[in-house]
Design a protein around this motif. Structure first.
Motif, PDB file in Angstrom:
ATOM      1  N   ALA A   1      -6.654   0.438 -10.760  1.00 45.33           N
ATOM      2  CA  ALA A   1      -5.497   1.582 -10.687  1.00 45.33           C
ATOM      3  C   ALA A   1      -5.135   1.828 -12.186  1.00 45.33           C
ATOM      4  O   ALA A   1      -4.951   2.695 -12.566  1.00 45.33           O
ATOM      5  CB  ALA A   1      -4.298   0.849 -10.302  1.00 45.33           C
TER       6      ALA A   1
ATOM      7  N   PHE B   1       0.775  -1.023  -0.062  1.00 45.56           N
ATOM      8  CA  PHE B   1      -0.040  -0.161   0.091  1.00 45.56           C
ATOM      9  C   PHE B   1       0.915   1.353   0.019  1.00 45.56           C
ATOM     10  O   PHE B   1       0.328   2.422  -0.373  1.00 45.56           O
ATOM     11  CB  PHE B   1      -0.956   0.005   1.157  1.00 45.56           C
ATOM     12  CG  PHE B   1      -2.029  -1.060   1.078  1.00 45.56           C
ATOM     13  CD1 PHE B   1      -2.752  -0.899  -0.089  1.00 45.56           C
ATOM     14  CD2 PHE B   1      -1.979  -1.688   2.111  1.00 45.56           C
ATOM     15  CE1 PHE B   1      -3.852  -2.047  -0.048  1.00 45.56           C
ATOM     16  CE2 PHE B   1      -3.266  -2.851   2.104  1.00 45.56           C
ATOM     17  CZ  PHE B   1      -3.983  -3.060   0.891  1.00 45.56           C
TER      18      PHE B   1
ATOM     19  N   ASN C   1      -7.579  -4.603  -7.484  1.00 47.58           N
ATOM     20  CA  ASN C   1      -6.689  -3.529  -7.311  1.00 47.58           C
ATOM     21  C   ASN C   1      -6.064  -3.107  -8.683  1.00 47.58           C
ATOM     22  O   ASN C   1      -5.938  -1.871  -8.885  1.00 47.58           O
ATOM     23  CB  ASN C   1      -5.490  -3.913  -6.518  1.00 47.58           C
ATOM     24  CG  ASN C   1      -5.916  -4.231  -5.048  1.00 47.58           C
ATOM     25  OD1 ASN C   1      -7.276  -4.137  -4.647  1.00 47.58           O
ATOM     26  ND2 ASN C   1      -5.254  -4.880  -4.102  1.00 47.58           N
TER      27      ASN C   1
ATOM     28  N   GLY D   1       1.011   4.914 -11.214  1.00 52.99           N
ATOM     29  CA  GLY D   1      -0.219   4.157 -10.730  1.00 52.99           C
ATOM     30  C   GLY D   1      -0.186   2.601 -11.315  1.00 52.99           C
ATOM     31  O   GLY D   1      -0.630   1.558 -10.531  1.00 52.99           O
TER      32      GLY D   1
ATOM     33  N   PHE E   1      -9.920   0.927  -5.327  1.00 54.94           N
ATOM     34  CA  PHE E   1      -8.539   1.145  -5.887  1.00 54.94           C
ATOM     35  C   PHE E   1      -8.394   2.194  -7.123  1.00 54.94           C
ATOM     36  O   PHE E   1      -7.186   2.675  -7.351  1.00 54.94           O
ATOM     37  CB  PHE E   1      -7.676   0.094  -6.093  1.00 54.94           C
ATOM     38  CG  PHE E   1      -7.252  -0.552  -4.760  1.00 54.94           C
ATOM     39  CD1 PHE E   1      -5.841  -0.163  -4.359  1.00 54.94           C
ATOM     40  CD2 PHE E   1      -7.840  -1.486  -3.805  1.00 54.94           C
ATOM     41  CE1 PHE E   1      -5.332  -0.755  -3.219  1.00 54.94           C
ATOM     42  CE2 PHE E   1      -7.523  -1.776  -2.680  1.00 54.94           C
ATOM     43  CZ  PHE E   1      -6.202  -1.572  -2.257  1.00 54.94           C
TER      44      PHE E   1
ATOM     45  N   MET F   1       1.139   4.110  -2.824  1.00 54.40           N
ATOM     46  CA  MET F   1       0.106   5.122  -3.183  1.00 54.40           C
ATOM     47  C   MET F   1       0.353   6.366  -2.770  1.00 54.40           C
ATOM     48  O   MET F   1      -0.081   7.362  -3.347  1.00 54.40           O
ATOM     49  CB  MET F   1      -1.089   4.682  -2.335  1.00 54.40           C
ATOM     50  CG  MET F   1      -2.006   3.438  -3.188  1.00 54.40           C
ATOM     51  SD  MET F   1      -1.458   1.866  -2.689  1.00 54.40           S
ATOM     52  CE  MET F   1      -2.873   1.113  -3.406  1.00 54.40           C
TER      53      MET F   1
ATOM     54  N   LEU G   1       3.574   8.306  -5.318  1.00 54.74           N
ATOM     55  CA  LEU G   1       3.314   8.387  -6.577  1.00 54.74           C
ATOM     56  C   LEU G   1       3.942   9.592  -7.107  1.00 54.74           C
ATOM     57  O   LEU G   1       4.389   9.521  -8.070  1.00 54.74           O
ATOM     58  CB  LEU G   1       1.807   8.139  -7.172  1.00 54.74           C
ATOM     59  CG  LEU G   1       1.075   6.988  -7.176  1.00 54.74           C
ATOM     60  CD1 LEU G   1      -0.296   7.001  -7.623  1.00 54.74           C
ATOM     61  CD2 LEU G   1       1.786   5.788  -7.681  1.00 54.74           C
TER      62      LEU G   1
ATOM     63  N   ILE H   1       0.906  -0.287  -8.981  1.00 56.87           N
ATOM     64  CA  ILE H   1      -0.098  -0.983  -8.306  1.00 56.87           C
ATOM     65  C   ILE H   1      -0.612  -2.197  -8.973  1.00 56.87           C
ATOM     66  O   ILE H   1      -0.810  -3.096  -8.417  1.00 56.87           O
ATOM     67  CB  ILE H   1      -1.087   0.030  -7.459  1.00 56.87           C
ATOM     68  CG1 ILE H   1      -0.554   1.057  -6.570  1.00 56.87           C
ATOM     69  CG2 ILE H   1      -2.249  -0.668  -6.942  1.00 56.87           C
ATOM     70  CD1 ILE H   1      -0.007   2.150  -6.880  1.00 56.87           C
ATOM     71  N   SER H   2      -0.915  -1.737 -10.069  1.00 60.77           N
ATOM     72  CA  SER H   2      -1.504  -2.987 -10.924  1.00 60.77           C
ATOM     73  C   SER H   2      -0.386  -4.053 -11.342  1.00 60.77           C
ATOM     74  O   SER H   2      -1.072  -4.967 -10.938  1.00 60.77           O
ATOM     75  CB  SER H   2      -1.892  -2.449 -12.473  1.00 60.77           C
ATOM     76  OG  SER H   2      -2.964  -1.438 -12.448  1.00 60.77           O
TER      77      SER H   2
ATOM     78  N   THR I   1      -5.491   4.382  -5.353  1.00 58.26           N
ATOM     79  CA  THR I   1      -4.252   4.417  -6.042  1.00 58.26           C
ATOM     80  C   THR I   1      -3.851   5.823  -6.276  1.00 58.26           C
ATOM     81  O   THR I   1      -2.630   6.425  -6.081  1.00 58.26           O
ATOM     82  CB  THR I   1      -4.459   3.933  -7.353  1.00 58.26           C
ATOM     83  OG1 THR I   1      -4.618   2.393  -7.128  1.00 58.26           O
ATOM     84  CG2 THR I   1      -3.055   3.871  -8.251  1.00 58.26           C
ATOM     85  N   TYR I   2      -4.856   6.726  -6.672  1.00 61.91           N
ATOM     86  CA  TYR I   2      -4.444   8.052  -6.907  1.00 61.91           C
ATOM     87  C   TYR I   2      -4.963   9.053  -6.029  1.00 61.91           C
ATOM     88  O   TYR I   2      -4.995  10.488  -5.969  1.00 61.91           O
ATOM     89  CB  TYR I   2      -5.087   8.566  -8.195  1.00 61.91           C
ATOM     90  CG  TYR I   2      -4.692   7.570  -9.128  1.00 61.91           C
ATOM     91  CD1 TYR I   2      -3.157   7.810  -9.984  1.00 61.91           C
ATOM     92  CD2 TYR I   2      -5.536   6.866  -9.716  1.00 61.91           C
ATOM     93  CE1 TYR I   2      -3.058   6.953 -10.885  1.00 61.91           C
ATOM     94  CE2 TYR I   2      -5.200   5.762 -10.765  1.00 61.91           C
ATOM     95  CZ  TYR I   2      -3.731   5.625 -11.117  1.00 61.91           C
ATOM     96  OH  TYR I   2      -3.389   4.987 -12.302  1.00 61.91           O
TER      97      TYR I   2
END
Length: 393
Positions: free
Chosen positions: A342, A20, A338, A41, A217, A23, A26, A44-45, A221-222
């Motif tokens: 993202a 996590f 997730n 981002g 997410f 995030m 970024l 995360i993917s 994520t952002y």
């Protein structure tokens, strides 16, 4: 409770922070590696897809290995992966290191939960699992905000070096405190397990999980650029606001479990409706700093309130499959969500209406989850069993 449980907690803490903390970093990663926020981002993917693939595959491949050896081996990969992240000279290197680290995630929690229950008497098994997963909760509530603060002040690489250190501590305490296996684990028939997981209600439950978490997410994520570029917050405010998100997560986890105990199907629909409402209003909430902070907490609460109900649905429908494999698939489904979220958020930023409407577009995912859950419920012609509910992330 035996000290070995707390060794598992240290490992869970490290894994949770690794997943996590990116995030909150970024902006720093995108600036140093000269990539867009949307490209950052995708880290995360990439991690989430690594979990999705690694969880069931490594669970099957290591099923006959001594569990202590599996846990230590996974943490060695974890340390190597995080050190590679800290040393990454390029975006591609960082992505590859993130995927490598992610391969350990699902199997560590699946095997760790089995080890935890074997360390205590039968009447304390639920408490043992809860203690282990306290590491994940602490990682989200405290570890991620601290890792964000550390990365903002000393560079994002410092955060990954710190997590590497946590992994080394975890290897040491696992080696010294977790007892050797008394017997070699007996692996179940993986073919029969996969057939059980391929039933329509199970697949629909997994798909509901994917859609629900994609909505969470796509926004989480952002969260850093949303807070700074739309909400008008300073970079230094991101870390404290992540504490609010973590507090919401903690409350949501508790409430989701209680709701699921009282009524599984109503809790699934109720939590997804709550998530839909929060996401639908978030674009407006970022227009005011107070409501932006409030909705950060609400996102954590409503997003993670869905965890226990969706997990119980999958485990109750996966009769005949080994619980480790069923749990691994559910971990994979959360992380596939997730990855999808993202990726979608990045598309909206780069090729769609822009950052401000990411929450509005994300609302489509819990709506899809509600539709999928309705179809799943209608396929079930008998009452649901109530299996033991091990935490899943």
């Amino acid at each position: 409770m035996p000290l070995a449980l707390y060794a598992l907690t240290v490992g869970a803490f490290g894994v949770g922070v690794t997943e996590f903390v990116i995030m909150g970093l970024l902006l720093e990663v995108s600036r140093e590696l000269n990539v867009t926020i949307a490209a950052a981002g995708l880290l995360i993917s990439g991690y989430a897809l690594g979990v999705t693939v690694g969880a069931p595959v490594l669970t099957v491949l290591t099923a006959r290995w001594p569990r202590k050896r599996v846990l230590i081996g996974l943490m060695v990969i974890f340390v190597v992966g995080n050190a590679a992240c800290a040393l990454a000279p390029s975006y591609g290197w960082l992505m590859a290191a993130r995927v490598l680290t992610a391969l350990t995630h699902g199997t560590f929690f699946g095997v760790g939960a089995v080890v935890a229950t074997g360390l205590v008497s039968e009447d304390k098994r639920a408490s043992a699992i809860a203690i282990m997963f306290t590491g994940l909760t602490v990682a989200t509530v405290l570890g991620v905000p601290f890792g964000t603060w550390l990365g903002q002040h000393y560079g994002w690489r410092a955060t990954f070096w710190a997590v590497t250190g946590v992994g080394l501590v975890a290897i040491a305490v696992l080696a010294f405190l977790v007892p050797q296996d008394r017997t070699r684990p007996q692996a179940s028939d993986w073919r029969a397990d996969f057939r059980a997981m391929a039933r329509r209600p199970v697949l629909l439950g997994l798909l509901t999980t994917v859609f629900g978490y994609a909505g969470v997410f796509a926004v989480f994520t952002y969260i850093a650029p949303l807070l700074t570029e739309i909400g008008g917050f300073d970079d230094s405010a991101v870390s404290p606001i992540l504490l609010v998100f973590g507090g919401g997560l903690f409350v949501g986890n508790l409430l989701g479990g209680r709701f699921a105990d009282r009524g599984l199907v109503p809790s699934i629909f109720g939590t997804l409706v709550g998530l839909t409402l929060v996401l639908g209003l978030m674009s407006f909430a970022f227009g005011n700093q107070f409501t932006a902070v409030l909705f950060a907490g609400l996102l954590g609460a409503t997003g993670f309130a869905t965890v226990a109900p969706l997990q119980m649905w999958v485990l109750s429908r996966a009769e005949g499959a080994g619980q480790s494999l069923a749990s691994s698939f559910n971990i994979g489904a959360f992380n596939l969500g997730n990855a999808l979220g993202a990726w979608t958020g990045g598309l909206v930023i780069d090729h769609g209406p822009g950052l401000i409407l990411v929450p509005a577009i994300a609302t489509l995912f819990p709506l899809l989850a509600l539709a999928t859950a309705l179809i799943a419920v209608r396929t079930v012609g008998r009452p649901l069993a109530k299996p033991a509910c091990n935490p899943i992330v």
